[in-house]
Design a protein around this motif. Sequence first.
Motif, PDB file in Angstrom:
ATOM      1  N   VAL A   1     -33.278  24.703 -59.966  1.00 31.57           N
ATOM      2  CA  VAL A   1     -33.656  25.449 -58.766  1.00 31.57           C
ATOM      3  C   VAL A   1     -35.158  25.703 -58.789  1.00 31.57           C
ATOM      4  O   VAL A   1     -35.670  26.306 -59.733  1.00 31.57           O
ATOM      5  CB  VAL A   1     -32.886  26.784 -58.666  1.00 31.57           C
ATOM      6  N   PHE A   2     -35.841  25.185 -57.769  1.00 34.13           N
ATOM      7  CA  PHE A   2     -37.300  25.330 -57.715  1.00 34.13           C
ATOM      8  C   PHE A   2     -37.696  26.517 -56.856  1.00 34.13           C
ATOM      9  O   PHE A   2     -36.985  26.907 -55.926  1.00 34.13           O
ATOM     10  CB  PHE A   2     -37.935  24.045 -57.161  1.00 34.13           C
ATOM     11  N   ASP A   3     -38.896  27.078 -57.181  1.00 32.42           N
ATOM     12  CA  ASP A   3     -39.382  28.218 -56.426  1.00 32.42           C
ATOM     13  C   ASP A   3     -39.892  27.828 -55.045  1.00 32.42           C
ATOM     14  O   ASP A   3     -39.745  28.584 -54.082  1.00 32.42           O
ATOM     15  CB  ASP A   3     -40.547  28.891 -57.182  1.00 32.42           C
ATOM     16  N   THR A   4     -40.506  26.645 -54.980  1.00 32.31           N
ATOM     17  CA  THR A   4     -41.125  26.255 -53.706  1.00 32.31           C
ATOM     18  C   THR A   4     -40.798  24.793 -53.392  1.00 32.31           C
ATOM     19  O   THR A   4     -40.549  23.978 -54.297  1.00 32.31           O
ATOM     20  CB  THR A   4     -42.664  26.357 -53.774  1.00 32.31           C
ATOM     21  N   PRO A   5     -40.838  24.469 -52.103  1.00 29.39           N
ATOM     22  CA  PRO A   5     -40.677  23.074 -51.711  1.00 29.39           C
ATOM     23  C   PRO A   5     -41.714  22.184 -52.390  1.00 29.39           C
ATOM     24  O   PRO A   5     -41.404  21.095 -52.848  1.00 29.39           O
ATOM     25  CB  PRO A   5     -40.889  23.112 -50.196  1.00 29.39           C
TER      26      PRO A   5
ATOM     27  N   ALA B   1     -29.995  29.401 -52.978  1.00 30.07           N
ATOM     28  CA  ALA B   1     -30.280  28.142 -53.677  1.00 30.07           C
ATOM     29  C   ALA B   1     -29.492  28.075 -54.993  1.00 30.07           C
ATOM     30  O   ALA B   1     -28.916  27.033 -55.330  1.00 30.07           O
ATOM     31  CB  ALA B   1     -31.774  28.017 -53.946  1.00 30.07           C
TER      32      ALA B   1
ATOM     33  N   LEU C   1     -40.757  21.371 -55.914  1.00 30.00           N
ATOM     34  CA  LEU C   1     -39.632  20.427 -55.936  1.00 30.00           C
ATOM     35  C   LEU C   1     -40.122  19.010 -55.629  1.00 30.00           C
ATOM     36  O   LEU C   1     -39.780  18.042 -56.313  1.00 30.00           O
ATOM     37  CB  LEU C   1     -38.563  20.870 -54.926  1.00 30.00           C
TER      38      LEU C   1
ATOM     39  N   GLN D   1     -33.697  32.502 -52.652  1.00 27.95           N
ATOM     40  CA  GLN D   1     -33.481  31.989 -54.008  1.00 27.95           C
ATOM     41  C   GLN D   1     -32.008  32.114 -54.434  1.00 27.95           C
ATOM     42  O   GLN D   1     -31.452  31.228 -55.081  1.00 27.95           O
ATOM     43  CB  GLN D   1     -34.375  32.786 -54.994  1.00 27.95           C
TER      44      GLN D   1
ATOM     45  N   THR E   1     -34.085  23.924 -53.503  1.00 21.13           N
ATOM     46  CA  THR E   1     -34.931  25.095 -53.297  1.00 21.13           C
ATOM     47  C   THR E   1     -34.578  25.683 -51.940  1.00 21.13           C
ATOM     48  O   THR E   1     -34.025  24.990 -51.071  1.00 21.13           O
ATOM     49  CB  THR E   1     -36.431  24.736 -53.358  1.00 21.13           C
ATOM     50  N   ASP E   2     -34.867  26.984 -51.799  1.00 22.70           N
ATOM     51  CA  ASP E   2     -34.590  27.654 -50.531  1.00 22.70           C
ATOM     52  C   ASP E   2     -35.461  28.904 -50.478  1.00 22.70           C
ATOM     53  O   ASP E   2     -35.821  29.453 -51.531  1.00 22.70           O
ATOM     54  CB  ASP E   2     -33.103  28.038 -50.449  1.00 22.70           C
TER      55      ASP E   2
ATOM     56  N   ALA F   1     -32.262  18.719 -57.878  1.00 24.00           N
ATOM     57  CA  ALA F   1     -33.137  19.852 -57.596  1.00 24.00           C
ATOM     58  C   ALA F   1     -32.818  20.438 -56.234  1.00 24.00           C
ATOM     59  O   ALA F   1     -32.470  19.698 -55.307  1.00 24.00           O
ATOM     60  CB  ALA F   1     -34.596  19.390 -57.614  1.00 24.00           C
TER      61      ALA F   1
ATOM     62  N   ILE G   1     -34.264  20.514 -49.998  1.00 23.20           N
ATOM     63  CA  ILE G   1     -35.009  21.689 -49.549  1.00 23.20           C
ATOM     64  C   ILE G   1     -34.244  22.356 -48.416  1.00 23.20           C
ATOM     65  O   ILE G   1     -34.036  21.754 -47.366  1.00 23.20           O
ATOM     66  CB  ILE G   1     -36.411  21.285 -49.050  1.00 23.20           C
TER      67      ILE G   1
END
Lengths: 340, 340, 340, 340
Positions: free
Chosen positions: D51-55, D41, D58, D38, D34-35, D32, D8
């Motif tokens: 790559v995740f949208d949110t912490p 990331a 993730l 985006q 995320t940041d 994985a 993260i």
Amino acid sequence: MTLRVGVIGTGMIGQDHIRRLTQVLSGVRVVAVTDIDQGRALTAAPEGAEVFDTPQALIRSESVQAVVICSWGPAHEEQLLECISAGKPVFCEKPLVTSEAAAIRVMDAEVAFGRRLVQVGFMRRFDGDYRRLKAVIDGGTLGAPLLYHSVHRNASVPEGLYTSDMPLNDTLVHDADISRWLLDDEITGVEVRVPRRSLRGKDLRDPTLVLLHTVSGALVDVEISVNIGYGYDIRGEVSCEEGVASLPNRPATVISDHHGIRQAIPEDWRERFIDAYDQEFREWIAAAGQGTATGPSTWDGYAATLVADAALRAVESGHLEPVRMRGKPALYGVPVAVAA
Amino acid sequence: MTLRVGVIGTGMIGQDHIRRLTQVLSGVRVVAVTDIDQGRALTAAPEGAEVFDTPQALIRSESVQAVVICSWGPAHEEQLLECISAGKPVFCEKPLVTSEAAAIRVMDAEVAFGRRLVQVGFMRRFDGDYRRLKAVIDGGTLGAPLLYHSVHRNASVPEGLYTSDMPLNDTLVHDADISRWLLDDEITGVEVRVPRRSLRGKDLRDPTLVLLHTVSGALVDVEISVNIGYGYDIRGEVSCEEGVASLPNRPATVISDHHGIRQAIPEDWRERFIDAYDQEFREWIAAAGQGTATGPSTWDGYAATLVADAALRAVESGHLEPVRMRGKPALYGVPVAVAA
Amino acid sequence: MTLRVGVIGTGMIGQDHIRRLTQVLSGVRVVAVTDIDQGRALTAAPEGAEVFDTPQALIRSESVQAVVICSWGPAHEEQLLECISAGKPVFCEKPLVTSEAAAIRVMDAEVAFGRRLVQVGFMRRFDGDYRRLKAVIDGGTLGAPLLYHSVHRNASVPEGLYTSDMPLNDTLVHDADISRWLLDDEITGVEVRVPRRSLRGKDLRDPTLVLLHTVSGALVDVEISVNIGYGYDIRGEVSCEEGVASLPNRPATVISDHHGIRQAIPEDWRERFIDAYDQEFREWIAAAGQGTATGPSTWDGYAATLVADAALRAVESGHLEPVRMRGKPALYGVPVAVAA
Amino acid sequence: MTLRVGVIGTGMIGQDHIRRLTQVLSGVRVVAVTDIDQGRALTAAPEGAEVFDTPQALIRSESVQAVVICSWGPAHEEQLLECISAGKPVFCEKPLVTSEAAAIRVMDAEVAFGRRLVQVGFMRRFDGDYRRLKAVIDGGTLGAPLLYHSVHRNASVPEGLYTSDMPLNDTLVHDADISRWLLDDEITGVEVRVPRRSLRGKDLRDPTLVLLHTVSGALVDVEISVNIGYGYDIRGEVSCEEGVASLPNRPATVISDHHGIRQAIPEDWRERFIDAYDQEFREWIAAAGQGTATGPSTWDGYAATLVADAALRAVESGHLEPVRMRGKPALYGVPVAVAA
């Protein structure tokens, strides 16, 4: 009781010793000076000192109890013999003499006199770092010394005046003498290896690597670099059976700045050995006051002469050149025994 | 020209100074001694020296040109005033005096006399390591000094004789004086913090952490450990704007053995500062021969007294205790200016 | 992408490399092992690794992308040739091979293959201290290197197993290789001098002093002491025209206690070079992943073999024994030019 | 077995940890990222990583076994609580959180979970020099630690971004944490003294002197200089009852040239602690693979928060500001006992 001293030779080193005897040390007074340049002698003479026409007159003067020889090397033999003949203690700057035959003549005279009178100017033996190093080795906790690595680096030497022979017949004598003293040993042979030359030295054969073989079998390797630029850097490390002992860095402020964490290196031998010179004379005065001499002897000067001769032969031959010393007169202590 | 010196007090330190003046240094002769213990004075007197009944008689004697005071602290004031009254240069072992009022009386007398006569025995200022450190700071390449970290470690102190006040009124004065000198600054306040005690020291308050505040704003932190066991370890590090400068390790053979790669640490202050003591007197002799004094002054002794007093207050109060110095007489140089 | 590695030889060093490849490094997996002792191979094999009957089978296996040879020296030639024949990158522990002829056969095969496949286990080249030392020399600010002083000290060697030849044909190769690499030079001749023996080593010829002559004219002197007791002490100092660069002491807590101010010395080569071994394989993995090899090459292994042979001749002859290398194949880089 | 990690925050430190987890260390894979940015990331994500949208997404993902938090401080609390709620081991860069209350909430959650999951990024505890120093102290041969002198010098800090509070709430935490760990102690109070400012720092309050008081009574003095110019210089010295132990100089080539005999100083924390960062994650991976955490804990992050708060109060008040910790949950080990 104050020792009355006459100084022969009032060049740079003579003047420095006059300063030392006059301003630094106790129990001594310079009462006489002489020089081939009479004007220089007059200038160098401290208040109350008599200026003599000749070394012989100075040595023979009743006002002079002990003599300091700072003339050039070829004059030493005659002046030493005169001192011995007069029974007067004498400090002689290196070289003792300039040939093996001369060394033997001086030695024979002193032995015939029956008491040590001569101290030769190997000042390193009076340096605190070397003395502590020797004390560690002599203490025996590290076992027998097997290898000695000696490093002798000069920032620079006078161009034109300093020749390619001088690393071997002038500079090396300090390493040779200190090796003999540290290891309590005698040198039996010399090898010289000549690496790639430093471009800083122009036509000079520099650096030089010398191997000294000894009676005990210990080996000494000496790096002589006389144009290293950065300072006067004297190092020494003795590898023994159970450990290793080395000279420390000189005490100097530890600075952390953009050049790193660092300590200054001495600029020249004056800075490096200033305390050793004082101590050398302190002990000479004490012994001379008793009518004799201690410290580096005629025997040591003789050894230095033989080593220098062998080194000059070795650089030509590429071979191991033997150093053949005569039997050691009892006056100079116990001979080094061959290791079992 | 030889300086004729009288020594007051022939205890341990007095005897050592007599040895130094007699056997080590040139241009000086001990012609008179005195001690409350007449027998000890007789024993300590070198050949040819007269033994006086009283300090006053010694000071007033025409044969005495300059005086060395090695009596105990409470006697110093009277002896110093007598020397000043006689117009004779005087070397006074620390402490200069034992109260602020006494320091002011001595200072007033010297100022009235109009020429410096007193040198106080802060020998660290004559040590090569400290002098090189000061030269680096004064050189300015590292910028202004901001923090000075001083470490004062004794192997041990005499049990029973050394009390918990002595780190602050006896030991600290060396760190305080050398801080003032290194930083060219004055101390304005003292804080003391007392960490966990060393079990080695039994009931002793040891170690002690002291903070010295200065006119320039530079801060000095001092670790005083008087029972550290392993040796006499004096360290100092100055953090400046552009870099850091520190005292080096003492020169000692570098030994590699099963204890690691290592160098010995001095056993005590005699070993550590032996050269500094010699140099201290060398410079005193030179100035005394001119009828005056250089080096640590009455002003410096006065400052040390105030710092010791403040430190004793601070350990009780837990607060910053101010050091309030009077205006600096011109005799003692330019006052430290407050930094902009 | 993960490199699939087969390990030949699962003795002490083989097991250590399996640990390293399995637990320490990324991007690599040990998929195959073999050993003349099948039981030992089974024990040493990490989870999921196949145990092969023969080195040849392991090398030829499609599951194996790259090979690590930790078998004994005489087996290396055949295994290396097999790897080259299979076109597989191979890490080979020293010695590369055990004769000049074998080295040439391996070299010819690799040159014929046309791409480097072999990396030899001279781990010192991956040590941070040596790399920084080389960077300083290569940086050129100190001028050309003229002398290199290499010190190789072992605490002890296994009595009975370690013979008097091994300082010259086993230990010396590290100093010889690192000299060639540091100085970017080739060795042209070897001299050996045998000082007084250490009593610690019983019948062992120890210590040994070796001189290596190089194409550029730089001289290397090597102290080899294999029974020094106190630790594993590796030192190196390069004297250049304008200054000197040395390996630092190893980082170790600075302790001040009754043994002095001191730092521990590594116990053995595992402790000293643990990071170098990791880095050696890190770089091997990266190159092997590209189907090739970097770092110490077959050429370097060949040079080491010649130096060891010359050293063994030199200790017998007492003379300078030449090292005559064949022309350097372009695969191994630019030959060292003779200095003007 | 390979640990599947989600990262993260992909700023500078996040990218460096991704590099470390991908290219340096074994047994781990970044699956994985995320940041809040985006695009950043996407760029930072290694091959094969999602790559995740949110912490939260993730952390909750089944593909993620353990989490590395490199987001900014104010976001840590929520992300840590999410990890604990998910029962996933988490490495959290310092600061753990930004308030005492937040630290307590995280601690309560972890204690309620019943197993350690959090490791805080105090990388110094993984540095070889500090570990060896602690081993010496813990070994007990030097007696109890009484004083710790910690020096924290940065070459420079970003002008404008680094404020006068940051030496106390950002830089000091490293010294505070390492003091607690080295001495096995807790901090009970903080004093701050502000010396003369460095002109290099413009309006910055720099340097700063901090005193940390501890349960055992040991005192810690910390020099923080953040604009010293010459390098990143981290030092530490522990005075114990029977001796002293210090961090060594960093290994760096010893150069003798016209700047003296010298060693380079690290440029910044990346160079200084590069190995410590690797080791920190090596141990985190090992523990996370077991579903737990070792090393610096939530308790340590909580302590750091309290010390920073106290330091900020102390610089304003000029007084000793107490650090009042809650009772230590058993999850974090045995509380420090007050010395007898």
